[in-house]
Design a protein around this motif. Structure first.
Motif, PDB file in Angstrom:
ATOM      1  N   THR A  40      48.519 153.401   0.991  1.00 34.73           N
ATOM      2  CA  THR A  40      49.012 154.303   2.042  1.00 34.73           C
ATOM      3  C   THR A  40      47.982 154.384   3.161  1.00 34.73           C
ATOM      4  O   THR A  40      46.775 154.488   2.898  1.00 34.73           O
ATOM      5  CB  THR A  40      49.259 155.716   1.496  1.00 34.73           C
ATOM      6  N   LEU A  41      48.463 154.327   4.372  1.00 32.21           N
ATOM      7  CA  LEU A  41      47.641 154.645   5.544  1.00 32.21           C
ATOM      8  C   LEU A  41      48.159 155.965   6.120  1.00 32.21           C
ATOM      9  O   LEU A  41      49.335 156.081   6.453  1.00 32.21           O
ATOM     10  CB  LEU A  41      47.732 153.546   6.602  1.00 32.21           C
ATOM     11  N   THR A  42      47.252 156.964   6.229  1.00 34.20           N
ATOM     12  CA  THR A  42      47.655 158.269   6.748  1.00 34.20           C
ATOM     13  C   THR A  42      47.043 158.461   8.124  1.00 34.20           C
ATOM     14  O   THR A  42      45.819 158.380   8.295  1.00 34.20           O
ATOM     15  CB  THR A  42      47.201 159.397   5.812  1.00 34.20           C
ATOM     16  N   PHE A  43      47.907 158.709   9.099  1.00 37.46           N
ATOM     17  CA  PHE A  43      47.479 158.872  10.490  1.00 37.46           C
ATOM     18  C   PHE A  43      47.582 160.347  10.894  1.00 37.46           C
ATOM     19  O   PHE A  43      48.486 161.063  10.447  1.00 37.46           O
ATOM     20  CB  PHE A  43      48.367 158.045  11.431  1.00 37.46           C
ATOM     21  N   THR A  44      46.676 160.784  11.736  1.00 37.05           N
ATOM     22  CA  THR A  44      46.827 162.080  12.408  1.00 37.05           C
ATOM     23  C   THR A  44      47.014 161.806  13.893  1.00 37.05           C
ATOM     24  O   THR A  44      46.352 160.937  14.466  1.00 37.05           O
ATOM     25  CB  THR A  44      45.587 162.972  12.197  1.00 37.05           C
ATOM     26  N   GLY A  45      47.939 162.518  14.496  1.00 36.20           N
ATOM     27  CA  GLY A  45      48.223 162.306  15.916  1.00 36.20           C
ATOM     28  C   GLY A  45      49.620 161.785  16.149  1.00 36.20           C
ATOM     29  O   GLY A  45      50.221 162.044  17.197  1.00 36.20           O
ATOM     30  N   PHE A  46      50.132 161.029  15.196  1.00 35.42           N
ATOM     31  CA  PHE A  46      51.538 160.623  15.244  1.00 35.42           C
ATOM     32  C   PHE A  46      52.029 160.492  13.812  1.00 35.42           C
ATOM     33  O   PHE A  46      51.250 160.460  12.857  1.00 35.42           O
ATOM     34  CB  PHE A  46      51.735 159.320  16.026  1.00 35.42           C
TER      35      PHE A  46
ATOM     36  N   GLY B   3      55.595 162.356   7.134  1.00 32.15           N
ATOM     37  CA  GLY B   3      54.569 162.928   7.994  1.00 32.15           C
ATOM     38  C   GLY B   3      53.746 161.816   8.606  1.00 32.15           C
ATOM     39  O   GLY B   3      54.269 160.865   9.190  1.00 32.15           O
ATOM     40  N   GLY B   4      52.436 161.900   8.447  1.00 34.72           N
ATOM     41  CA  GLY B   4      51.577 160.842   8.966  1.00 34.72           C
ATOM     42  C   GLY B   4      51.295 159.757   7.961  1.00 34.72           C
ATOM     43  O   GLY B   4      50.597 158.778   8.281  1.00 34.72           O
ATOM     44  N   ALA B   5      51.819 159.885   6.712  1.00 40.49           N
ATOM     45  CA  ALA B   5      51.534 158.930   5.645  1.00 40.49           C
ATOM     46  C   ALA B   5      52.522 157.771   5.689  1.00 40.49           C
ATOM     47  O   ALA B   5      53.740 157.974   5.627  1.00 40.49           O
ATOM     48  CB  ALA B   5      51.584 159.623   4.299  1.00 40.49           C
ATOM     49  N   LEU B   6      51.970 156.568   5.774  1.00 37.68           N
ATOM     50  CA  LEU B   6      52.781 155.346   5.849  1.00 37.68           C
ATOM     51  C   LEU B   6      52.462 154.500   4.625  1.00 37.68           C
ATOM     52  O   LEU B   6      51.361 153.936   4.494  1.00 37.68           O
ATOM     53  CB  LEU B   6      52.453 154.586   7.139  1.00 37.68           C
TER      54      LEU B   6
ATOM     55  N   ASN C 185      56.940 157.095  13.706  1.00 35.48           N
ATOM     56  CA  ASN C 185      56.730 156.623  15.077  1.00 35.48           C
ATOM     57  C   ASN C 185      56.324 155.157  15.133  1.00 35.48           C
ATOM     58  O   ASN C 185      56.366 154.530  16.203  1.00 35.48           O
ATOM     59  CB  ASN C 185      55.647 157.449  15.787  1.00 35.48           C
ATOM     60  N   VAL C 186      55.924 154.574  13.978  1.00 38.83           N
ATOM     61  CA  VAL C 186      55.478 153.181  13.940  1.00 38.83           C
ATOM     62  C   VAL C 186      56.714 152.277  13.998  1.00 38.83           C
ATOM     63  O   VAL C 186      57.622 152.390  13.165  1.00 38.83           O
ATOM     64  CB  VAL C 186      54.646 152.907  12.684  1.00 38.83           C
TER      65      VAL C 186
ATOM     66  N   THR D  12      43.681 160.533  15.767  1.00 39.98           N
ATOM     67  CA  THR D  12      42.320 161.033  15.622  1.00 39.98           C
ATOM     68  C   THR D  12      41.696 160.657  14.290  1.00 39.98           C
ATOM     69  O   THR D  12      40.487 160.849  14.122  1.00 39.98           O
ATOM     70  CB  THR D  12      42.290 162.561  15.779  1.00 39.98           C
ATOM     71  N   SER D  13      42.483 160.111  13.359  1.00 36.80           N
ATOM     72  CA  SER D  13      41.893 159.629  12.105  1.00 36.80           C
ATOM     73  C   SER D  13      42.892 158.741  11.369  1.00 36.80           C
ATOM     74  O   SER D  13      44.112 158.864  11.552  1.00 36.80           O
ATOM     75  CB  SER D  13      41.465 160.787  11.200  1.00 36.80           C
ATOM     76  N   ILE D  14      42.336 157.847  10.547  1.00 32.60           N
ATOM     77  CA  ILE D  14      43.139 157.012   9.641  1.00 32.60           C
ATOM     78  C   ILE D  14      42.450 157.066   8.295  1.00 32.60           C
ATOM     79  O   ILE D  14      41.240 156.843   8.191  1.00 32.60           O
ATOM     80  CB  ILE D  14      43.231 155.554  10.113  1.00 32.60           C
ATOM     81  N   THR D  15      43.245 157.349   7.245  1.00 29.71           N
ATOM     82  CA  THR D  15      42.717 157.385   5.883  1.00 29.71           C
ATOM     83  C   THR D  15      43.490 156.378   5.038  1.00 29.71           C
ATOM     84  O   THR D  15      44.733 156.366   5.043  1.00 29.71           O
ATOM     85  CB  THR D  15      42.857 158.781   5.272  1.00 29.71           C
ATOM     86  N   SER D  16      42.738 155.550   4.332  1.00 29.03           N
ATOM     87  CA  SER D  16      43.352 154.555   3.444  1.00 29.03           C
ATOM     88  C   SER D  16      43.267 155.054   2.016  1.00 29.03           C
ATOM     89  O   SER D  16      42.216 155.503   1.561  1.00 29.03           O
ATOM     90  CB  SER D  16      42.620 153.216   3.584  1.00 29.03           C
TER      91      SER D  16
END
Length: 970
Positions: free
Chosen positions: A868-874, A928-931, A878-879, A965-969
């Motif tokens: 999972t890649l979790t984004f903040t900001g979008f 949410g922001g989790a892809l 949205n991808v 503003t951040s990406i978490t793997s």
């Protein structure tokens, strides 16, 4: 550049000879990294597998004819100073306009003007010659003369500092004489001090000076009370006013064309000369104009007028008519009035304002009348005012005493028609009627048992059978009562406590502040032992009223017994500069005004009641009292019983600050760096930890009036900065500015880690004593970022680019270089589409970013096929699929050389992943922001093999709609 070797794994670094150079990468195993340092001016660009090494534009002076767009700074080693240009024994044939050449035959420097080599600063006629320079510059030897005015602008002109000169100079020369501390000027014949025409001014008659004598500057004043003696002719254009005590010498009065006998008269507009009349004329008031005029006396029928020896004689010429003389009382004084043949002799009755006859009727006289032989009145006398008897006292027969002085204790005793003085008797003697005495009374010693001053003999004859066994018949009544009173005091229940030692309790008070007192104020601030710099703890205020109560306990305070006559009096008093020893404000006499609620001048009786059966306890209040004057005041409540009083309640009022509540900057804050530590993100520099700033500002006068803040008078805050505060080194004058300009500036440095913002300013705040503030932002050139490295194998916060990769390579991204189009911008905590204005400011010129802007980095995950890649900001939704929408996210496995599209649901296509355009669908979820993603049968592998336990994340911004503003793997 030096030889470049690619070392295969089987060889040892340093063992290569030229024959060992690897010329093919076909058999190379492992990572190959190329890295250039921006400090060398080299740049590396990899495009479609092609490595392009280039030199940054304008980094080196590369060849003849290059144009240098900026200054060249030479910093040679010791012994190698100077810029050397071409030289030779003869000038070159042709040069470039502006070229320099040193001719060694003549040892002159020459410049080429496009056609001719001209000497620089020579004595010739070409180039910058002496004659040319003489018309434009002042020679240090004074050998040329300015042809126009010389302006120093806002700079100082400093004269030569010399001791007293004895040798002659040139007219107009000047120098500063260090012996006399004056400016000396040569006037053509001698040196004279500038301004020495008048060396001092002293005061003459009627003149006063601010400094006596005046030697530099001062004020000259005229003493208006001085008696001036004017000896010349003076012309006054305004009226001259004389005070009541002044007189004017009439003999000095003059008017134009005056002759003997002239009069000075007022004609209604001006004072004018009135010539004297003809002989024997008299001065009269004209009948119609009210003006003065001279008239001649003319005798009527039967009257002749003659003038002899200054007299006018009227005589009859023998007329036969009848002359009638009658009497009258008209007028204010004796007078004779004639009309025809009748003359009336008038004598008015005397009265106030009338001189005349005393009649037998009632009359009122004015003025003081003195009678040598006394006044006799049959009907009595009425006197309005004081009766003065200067010669002898009024006798007792007529209501007086007959005496003018008395001894202490004298009595007046009647004796028929007179009064007699009866002197005081012996101590303890009593006045007794005595018919045998001439006065009818006498002084006698008191008899023991009479009970007049002693207790006498009791009924049972003895006192030894009682409590006071020492009493005897001659014990004084006073001592007996004192014994009884002391016994009652021992038997009586406890009385209420006294006010002494207690403090007034605040009912309602203004808002208080803790401050320190400024210097230079009036004495109203420095009272009760407080002075410059004294700490005022929570008693300084701006405005408002006080309500203060005596301690409301069950035992305080005592106000006598149950008898109203013992209630005593309550006082409200205050100390201030006008009454440093105390002055009364309010008073309540409880013997008269004992009703609860009674108020006098802010002093209120709030309670009065019985205490322990026989005593009275009271409470009082200073009600809504407004301090009348600025500065210190101490108030207290006292009571007459046992001189009890509360502790002094102190307060300081500052009405000036009430109407001038907030501080003001007289010089807005500015800042400059005195040390600099830069951090780069995507080619943009930020101020980093360790950067120091000098901050300059001024707080206007009034910031210290009439007190100053005890915590801080200024504070400087910013991102990454521990807020710096300051206080005066010593108590300031209340009129002082807060001067942090020039050498007084404040230095601060960035020392707080892990902070960033885009604010390009430091905030300066100034404080009044009561906490009101004003702020001024000092602009700085860059934003601030004090983060270190926060990115990890599984997290990216975009505060650094330690793990960012050059697009399409495994090379670390160089943050210090100007970022090219096609790269997303890491902007101090945000990954976004590049902001062109940042690059215009940093690098100059105009920058344009268009098309896709990309960011790449490795995330590490061992032997993983999903994640999972979790984004903040979008949000993950949205991808979009690659090449569409606003934002794309791809995964790339370097070992397998495959692309995966996280914008396409897994299984939605059958692409082979060889390029971005045919990336394999890999999205498994979006919340949410989790892809969520899956790479199917592929895996990230393990470290050192296959995909090296990592995958490359590729984030593509197609426009500026989104940022992260951040990406978490995971």
């Amino acid at each position: 550049m030096s030889d470049f070797y690619i070392v295969p794994p089987r060889l040892i670094v340093g063992s290569l000879q030229r024959s060992n150079v690897v010329t093919s990468l076909n058999t190379l195993r492992g990572d190959l990294s190329f890295k250039v340092s921006p400090d060398t001016g080299l740049t590396l660009n990899i495009n479609s597998g092609v490595f392009n090494l280039s030199i940054q534009p304008d980094f080196y002076i590369k060849k003849s004819g290059d144009t240098i767009p900026s200054n060249i700074i030479f910093q040679p080693d010791p012994g190698k100073y100077g810029l050397a240009v071409g030289s030779g024994t003869a000038d070159p044939g042709i040069g470039v306009s502006g070229a320099l050449f040193f001719n060694t035959s003549y040892n002159v420097l020459k410049v080429y003007d496009g056609s001719t080599w001209n000497e620089i600063a020579s004595t010739g006629t070409s180039g910058i010659t002496q004659s040319f320079a003489d018309t434009r510059y002042l020679r240090l030897d004074g050998g040329n003369t300015p042809s126009g005015a010389i302006s120093m602008g806002s700079q100082f002109l400093r004269f030569a500092n010399l001791t007293t000169r004895s040798a002659p100079g040139t007219a107009g020369q000047a120098y500063f004489n260090t012996d006399t501390n004056k400016l000396d000027l040569y006037n053509g014949s001698s040196w004279v001090a500038v301004g020495s025409g008048i060396t001092q001014i002293t005061a003459g008659n009627g003149i006063s000076l601010s400094n006596a004598p005046i030697t530099t500057y001062g004020a000259v004043s005229v003493n208006e009370n001085y008696n001036f003696n004017w000896t010349g002719t003076n012309t006054y254009t305004q009226p001259i006013t004389f005070s009541a005590s002044q007189t004017f010498d009439a003999s000095k009065l003059t008017i134009a064309y005056e002759v003997a006998g002239d009069l000075l008269k007022f004609d209604g507009l001006n004072w004018v000369r009135m010539p004297k009349g003809s002989p024997h004329q008299i001065l009269s008031v004209a009948c119609c104009s009210d003006d003065l005029e001279y008239i001649s006396l003319v005798g009527g029928s039967g009257i002749a007028i003659s003038f002899i020896g200054g007299q006018a004689i009227f005589s009859s010429t023998g007329a036969t008519s009848t002359l009638n003389i009658v009497t009258g009382k008209s007028g204010f004084d004796f007078n004779i009035v004639g009309s025809g043949n009748t003359y009336t002799i008038n004598i008015p009755n005397a009265g106030v304002g009338f001189t005349g006859l005393v009649t037998g009727l009632g009359q009122t006289f004015g003025g003081i009348k003195t009678f040598a032989d006394g006044i006799i009145s049959a009907a009595g006398a009425t006197i309005y005012g004081t009766l003065l008897l200067p010669d002898s006292p009024l006798s007792s027969l007529y209501g007086g005493t007959g005496y003018t002085n008395y001894a202490k204790g004298d009595l007046l005793v009647g004796s028929g028609s007179t009064l007699s003085k009866f002197p005081v008797g012996t101590d303890t003697y009593v006045l007794t009627a005595d018919s045998s005495a001439s006065t009818g009374i006498t002084w006698k010693a008191s008899s023991g048992g009479s009970g007049t001053t002693t207790i006498g003999i009791p009924t049972d004859g003895v006192y030894t059978d009682g409590f006071f066994s020492t009493w005897a018949d001659n014990t004084t009544i006073a001592n007996a009562f004192d014994d009884v009173n002391e016994l009652l005091a021992l038997l009586a229940p406890a009385r209420p406590n006294y006010l002494t030692g207690t403090s007034l309790v605040a009912g309602s008070v203004p808002t208080y502040y803790t401050v320190r007192i400024s210097a230079g104020l009036g004495t109203e601030w420095y009272q009760a032992g407080y002075g410059t710099g004294s700490l005022i703890t929570s008693k300084y205020y701006l405005s408002g009223a006080h309500t203060l109560n005596t301690a409301n306990t069950t035992t305080t305070f005592s106000a006598g017994s149950l008898t109203t006559s013992t209630y005593g009096t309550i006082f409200f008093k205050r100390y201030n500069s006008l009454a440093p020893t105390g002055a009364g404000v309010g008073t309540i006499d409880l013997t008269v005004n004992f009703a609860v609620g009674f108020t006098n001048n802010n002093l209120k009786l709030t309670a009065l009641g019985t205490y322990n059966s026989i005593w009275t306890k009271a409470n009082a209040q200073i009600l809504t009292y407004t301090q009348p004057n600025a500065g210190y005041e101490g108030v207290f409540i006292s009571h007459t019983e046992n001189s009890q009083l509360t502790n002094t309640y102190e307060m300081w009022k500052d009405p000036w600050s009430a109407s001038n509540g907030s501080p003001v900057f007289s010089q807005a804050a500015t800042a400059s760096t005195y040390s600099q530590s830069n951090k780069y993100l995507s080619g943009i520099s930020y101020y980093a930890s360790g950067t120091g700033f000098s901050v300059f500002f001024k707080g206007a006068a009034g910031i210290f009036s009439s007190a100053y803040n005890v915590t801080q008078v200024y504070a400087i805050s910013a991102t990454g900065l521990n807020t710096a505060t300051g206080l005066p080194a010593s108590p300031p004058l209340y009129t002082d500015e807060l001067d942090k300009s020039g050498s007084n500036h404040v230095r601060v440095s960035l020392s707080v880690a892990s902070q960033s913002s885009f604010n390009k300013y430091l905030t300066t705040t100034i404080y009044k004593a009561h906490g009101t503030t004003a702020t001024s932002n000092a602009t700085i050139a860059k934003a601030i970022n004090t983060y270190g490295t926060t990115s990890t194998d599984t997290f990216e916060g975009f505060q650094d680019e330690a793990r960012r990769l050059v697009i399409g390579s495994g090379i670390a991204f160089t943050s210090t270089l100007e970022m090219a189009n096609g790269n997303a911008q890491v902007r101090s905590g945000t990954l976004q589409y590049p902001l062109a204005s940042d690059y215009d400011t940093e690098w100059g010129g105009t920058h344009t970013f268009s098309g896709d802007q990309e960011y790449q980095r490795y995330f590490y995950k061992t032997s993983a096929s999903t994640g999972t890649l979790t984004f903040t900001g979008f949000t993950a939704s949205n991808v979009a699929p690659y090449g569409t929408g606003n934002i794309n996210v791809l995964l790339y496995l370097d070992g397998d050389a495959l692309f995966f599209d996280l914008g396409v649901l897994q299984g939605s296509n059958s692409n082979n992943g060889s390029t971005r355009a045919v990336a394999i669908s890999a999205k498994t979820s979006a919340s949410g922001g989790a892809l969520g993603w899956s790479i199917g049968v592929k895996t990230t592998g393990v470290s050192g093999a296959g995909n090296s336990a990592r995958y490359r994340a590729v984030v593509i911004f197609r426009n500026n709609t989104y940022s992260t503003t951040s990406i978490t793997s995971s």
